[in-house]
Enzyme design. Structure first.
Site, short mmCIF file in Angstrom:
data_model
loop_
_atom_site.label_atom_id
_atom_site.label_comp_id
_atom_site.label_asym_id
_atom_site.label_seq_id
_atom_site.Cartn_x
_atom_site.Cartn_y
_atom_site.Cartn_z
N ARG A 1 -0.39 -2.72 3.29
CA ARG A 1 -0.26 -1.17 3.52
C ARG A 1 -1.32 -0.82 4.43
O ARG A 1 -1.08 0.13 5.25
CB ARG A 1 0.06 -0.25 2.28
CG ARG A 1 1.22 -0.80 1.72
CD ARG A 1 1.35 0.36 0.47
NE ARG A 1 1.87 1.31 0.80
CZ ARG A 1 1.88 2.40 -0.02
NH1 ARG A 1 1.46 2.18 -1.39
NH2 ARG A 1 2.03 3.70 0.51
N CYS B 1 -5.99 6.85 -0.95
CA CYS B 1 -4.92 5.90 -1.46
C CYS B 1 -3.71 6.27 -0.88
O CYS B 1 -3.72 6.73 0.60
CB CYS B 1 -4.73 5.57 -2.85
SG CYS B 1 -4.30 7.36 -3.78
#
Length: 288
Positions: free
Chosen positions: A187, A246
């Protein structure tokens, strides 16, 4: 009654008198917002209350403000939630979830610490409690089990514990922060993005997936090992210069907790995280 400032093991938690701690079950599934409540009803630590990430630890009405998928609630809203849990200032809180602290528990720990309140995360989470053969309770979470007027203070979150988007932009331009992304490498690199508008990372961010804080059994690595690993990640950067990010400001708290447990104190949270950053398509995106 005092508790550790970061992690507590299942046996130590089980030995505490019920009146000496408020235990909070933070289990949550990003793909099914009610899965955690179902898991709580099927079995939880006796005396624990339930915290839903979307409703209790976030204010989803603020997502349109560019604050990410899980915007922090106001301090007043969070204090109201604490009152609902029959909490009072100074009462230690132990949080746990089903993801070794990464989905909910570390977030609650950070929020409480940002209010100056004692809190710890159950090392290994719900799985560690079950593996230890400790008692379980079943059934629904109690409704509004108490409202302590003494808890209705005007205490706010510590502004120094986090940075907003504009402050982060200034710091990155000046080279005065070390931004660490807790998401999975694929990611971070932008190879896949199952949730947010676009894949990749904030330019200048490094990557330390939160799972690297854990041993194979789901417990945190020893503090000395975490310290050595995090110092290698930081290089010349100081702990106080670190900002954690995040997808939406949740698993970033796991990295912050790991650093604190390792004695590397003073890092901060970028709560909007990647989802907040890419809410404005004009902001740059890095890949690879």
């Amino acid at each position: 009654m005092t508790i550790p400032e970061t992690l507590i093991d299942a046996a130590a938690l089980a030995a505490l008198p019920a009146s000496a701690v408020r235990v909070v079950d933070c289990r949550f599934d990003l793909a099914d917002s009610e899965a955690g409540a179902r898991a709580y009803r099927a079995g939880h630590i006796p005396g624990a209350v339930y915290a839903n990430l979307d409703r209790d630890l976030s204010d989803l009405s603020r997502t349109a403000q560019g604050l990410g998928r899980h915007p922090l609630p106001s301090a007043a809203a969070f204090r109201a939630t604490l009152q609902r849990w029959d909490w009072r200032p100074g009462l230690p809180v132990v949080a746990y979830d089903g993801h070794a602290g990464a989905i909910g528990a570390a977030r609650l720990w950070w929020m409480l610490r940002s209010l100056g309140q004692p809190a710890a995360v159950l090392d290994g989470g719900w799985q560690a409690w079950v593996a230890a053969g400790l008692p379980q309770a079943i059934g629904d979470a109690p409704d509004a089990i108490g409202v302590d007027a003494a808890a209705a203070s005007d205490q706010d979150f510590d502004a120094a514990a986090s940075v907003d988007t504009e402050a982060l932009r200034r710091h990155l331009t000046a080279g005065s922060v070390a931004l660490i992304d807790a998401r999975a490498p694929e990611r971070y690199r932008g190879e896949v993005e199952p949730i947010d508008r676009v894949g990749g990372h904030i330019p200048g961010a490094g990557n330390r997936p939160y799972v690297q804080n854990l041993q194979a059994d789901g417990r945190f690595k020893p503090a000395a090992q975490l310290r050595a690993e995090w110092l290698a990640v930081l290089g010349a950067a100081t702990p106080a210069s670190v900002v954690h990010s995040c997808g939406s400001g949740v698993s970033a708290c796991h990295n912050l907790l790991a650093m604190e447990h390792a004695g590397l104190r003073g890092s901060r949270l970028y709560a909007p995280s990647w989802s907040g950053w890419v809410s404005d398509p004009r902001r740059p995106v890095a890949k690879g």
